[in-house]
Design a protein around this motif. Structure first.
Motif, mmCIF file in Angstrom:
data_model
loop_
_atom_site.group_PDB
_atom_site.id
_atom_site.type_symbol
_atom_site.label_atom_id
_atom_site.label_comp_id
_atom_site.label_asym_id
_atom_site.label_seq_id
_atom_site.Cartn_x
_atom_site.Cartn_y
_atom_site.Cartn_z
ATOM 1 N N TRP A 56 0.872 -1.173 0.000
ATOM 2 C CA TRP A 56 0.000 0.000 0.000
ATOM 3 C C TRP A 56 0.909 1.223 0.000
ATOM 4 O O TRP A 56 1.882 1.285 0.762
ATOM 5 C CB TRP A 56 -0.886 0.027 1.236
ATOM 6 N N VAL A 57 0.590 2.205 -0.839
ATOM 7 C CA VAL A 57 1.363 3.457 -0.905
ATOM 8 C C VAL A 57 0.374 4.595 -0.678
ATOM 9 O O VAL A 57 -0.470 4.889 -1.526
ATOM 10 C CB VAL A 57 2.092 3.581 -2.248
ATOM 11 N N LEU A 58 0.488 5.249 0.478
ATOM 12 C CA LEU A 58 -0.456 6.274 0.900
ATOM 13 C C LEU A 58 0.254 7.630 0.927
ATOM 14 O O LEU A 58 1.297 7.778 1.554
ATOM 15 C CB LEU A 58 -1.011 5.940 2.289
ATOM 16 N N SER A 59 -0.352 8.626 0.248
ATOM 17 C CA SER A 59 0.291 9.926 0.095
ATOM 18 C C SER A 59 -0.659 11.071 0.441
ATOM 19 O O SER A 59 -1.866 10.966 0.225
ATOM 20 C CB SER A 59 0.798 10.109 -1.342
ATOM 21 N N ALA A 60 -0.064 12.159 0.904
ATOM 22 C CA ALA A 60 -0.819 13.392 1.161
ATOM 23 C C ALA A 60 0.137 14.564 0.953
ATOM 24 O O ALA A 60 1.328 14.479 1.290
ATOM 25 C CB ALA A 60 -1.384 13.414 2.569
ATOM 26 N N GLY A 61 -0.396 15.659 0.389
ATOM 27 C CA GLY A 61 0.467 16.818 0.187
ATOM 28 C C GLY A 61 -0.199 17.926 -0.583
ATOM 29 O O GLY A 61 -1.426 18.024 -0.654
ATOM 30 N N LEU A 62 0.639 18.752 -1.199
ATOM 31 C CA LEU A 62 0.193 19.947 -1.907
ATOM 32 C C LEU A 62 0.263 19.740 -3.405
ATOM 33 O O LEU A 62 1.111 18.993 -3.908
ATOM 34 C CB LEU A 62 1.058 21.141 -1.496
ATOM 35 N N SER A 63 -0.630 20.420 -4.117
ATOM 36 C CA SER A 63 -0.646 20.323 -5.581
ATOM 37 C C SER A 63 -0.682 21.717 -6.195
ATOM 38 O O SER A 63 -1.086 22.683 -5.559
ATOM 39 C CB SER A 63 -1.866 19.519 -6.040
ATOM 40 N N TYR A 64 -0.247 21.773 -7.448
ATOM 41 C CA TYR A 64 -0.325 23.011 -8.220
ATOM 42 C C TYR A 64 -0.684 22.660 -9.649
ATOM 43 O O TYR A 64 0.005 21.857 -10.297
ATOM 44 C CB TYR A 64 0.988 23.781 -8.181
ATOM 45 N N ARG A 65 -1.761 23.235 -10.150
ATOM 46 C CA ARG A 65 -2.250 22.938 -11.497
ATOM 47 C C ARG A 65 -2.173 24.194 -12.352
ATOM 48 O O ARG A 65 -2.542 25.282 -11.919
ATOM 49 C CB ARG A 65 -3.683 22.403 -11.436
ATOM 50 N N PHE A 66 -1.694 24.030 -13.584
ATOM 51 C CA PHE A 66 -1.538 25.194 -14.455
ATOM 52 C C PHE A 66 -1.694 24.803 -15.923
ATOM 53 O O PHE A 66 -1.682 23.627 -16.263
ATOM 54 C CB PHE A 66 -0.173 25.846 -14.249
#
Length: 227
Positions: free
Chosen positions: A217-227
């Motif tokens: 299992w690979v569990l991730s959380a964080g920030l994103s930037y869309r452009f």
């Protein structure tokens, strides 16, 4: 790990200024900086060859690891995207079951989990954007070596974990923050990966060859930037 985190953070920091003038919640490209937990199983699925008298219920397990990751995503449409990730993860394999007291059978395993997923995003739910995805993954093993437990318990002088092609399923959610392309991302992947481990003696003869249910299992959380 510190150097790896700095390099990923630097890459993302360079990407953000280049896109700062064009940040948009419906942009074609999304970049994410994530904290990731890699939670493998590591149990033996098959003993392929052995010259050793293994106790009944001999098994293994792999340790968890926590790493920074960068994800880069390209939107083919508002609902469909392709994503790849960049990271390395380090693990060791311990004994379990009948050999639960044996630690570090294989040590210093360094893996690049090269993964590409095709994702479908649910639309019409307001700013919260859940998604599901699936795709191939290749676990490229850059390094692995015999551990103290492998030497003592198996009499081996060398050990290796082989690179392996597998598959990943994915689900998560992107939550925009404001209207400038920034957001928060939560992501879960389940990999189906069965690599081969080989233990050998000083003469190069195979003592033990096993296939393992790495299946992390690979569990991730964080920030994103869309452009």
């Amino acid at each position: 790990m510190k150097a790896t985190f700095i390099s990923y953070a630097a890459a993302l920091a360079l990407a953000f200024p280049m896109a700062a003038h064009a940040g948009a919640p419906d942009g074609k490209i999304q970049v994410k900086l994530l904290g990731t937990a890699v939670l493998p199983d590591g149990g033996i699925s098959t003993v392929r060859a052995t010259s050793l008298a293994l106790p009944a219920k001999t098994d293994t397990s792999a340790n968890d690891n926590y790493v920074p990751t960068v994800a880069i995503e390209y939107f083919l449409s508002n609902a469909v995207s392709v994503e790849t990730i960049c990271c390395t993860t380090s693990h060791h394999v311990d004994g379990a079951g009948a050999i639960a007291g044996v630690t570090h059978l294989i040590d210093d395993i360094l893996i690049v989990p090269a993964t590409v997923t095709l994702k479908y995003h649910l639309t019409g739910l307001g700013p919260v954007k859940p998604y599901v995805g699936a795709g191939p993954s290749y676990f490229l093993v850059l390094d692995s070596k015999i551990g103290a437990g492998g030497k003592a318990a198996l009499g081996a002088t060398d050990a290796s974990l082989k690179s392996k092609l597998g598959f990943a399923l994915q689900a998560g959610v992107d939550i925009p923050v404001g209207g400038n392309g920034f957001g928060v991302s939560l992501d879960a992947k389940r990999y189906f990966m069965r690599p081969l481990a080989r233990f050998s003696n000083a003469a190069g003869a195979t003592l033990l060859e096993t296939r393992h249910e790495l299946d992390p299992w690979v569990l991730s959380a964080g920030l994103s930037y869309r452009f």
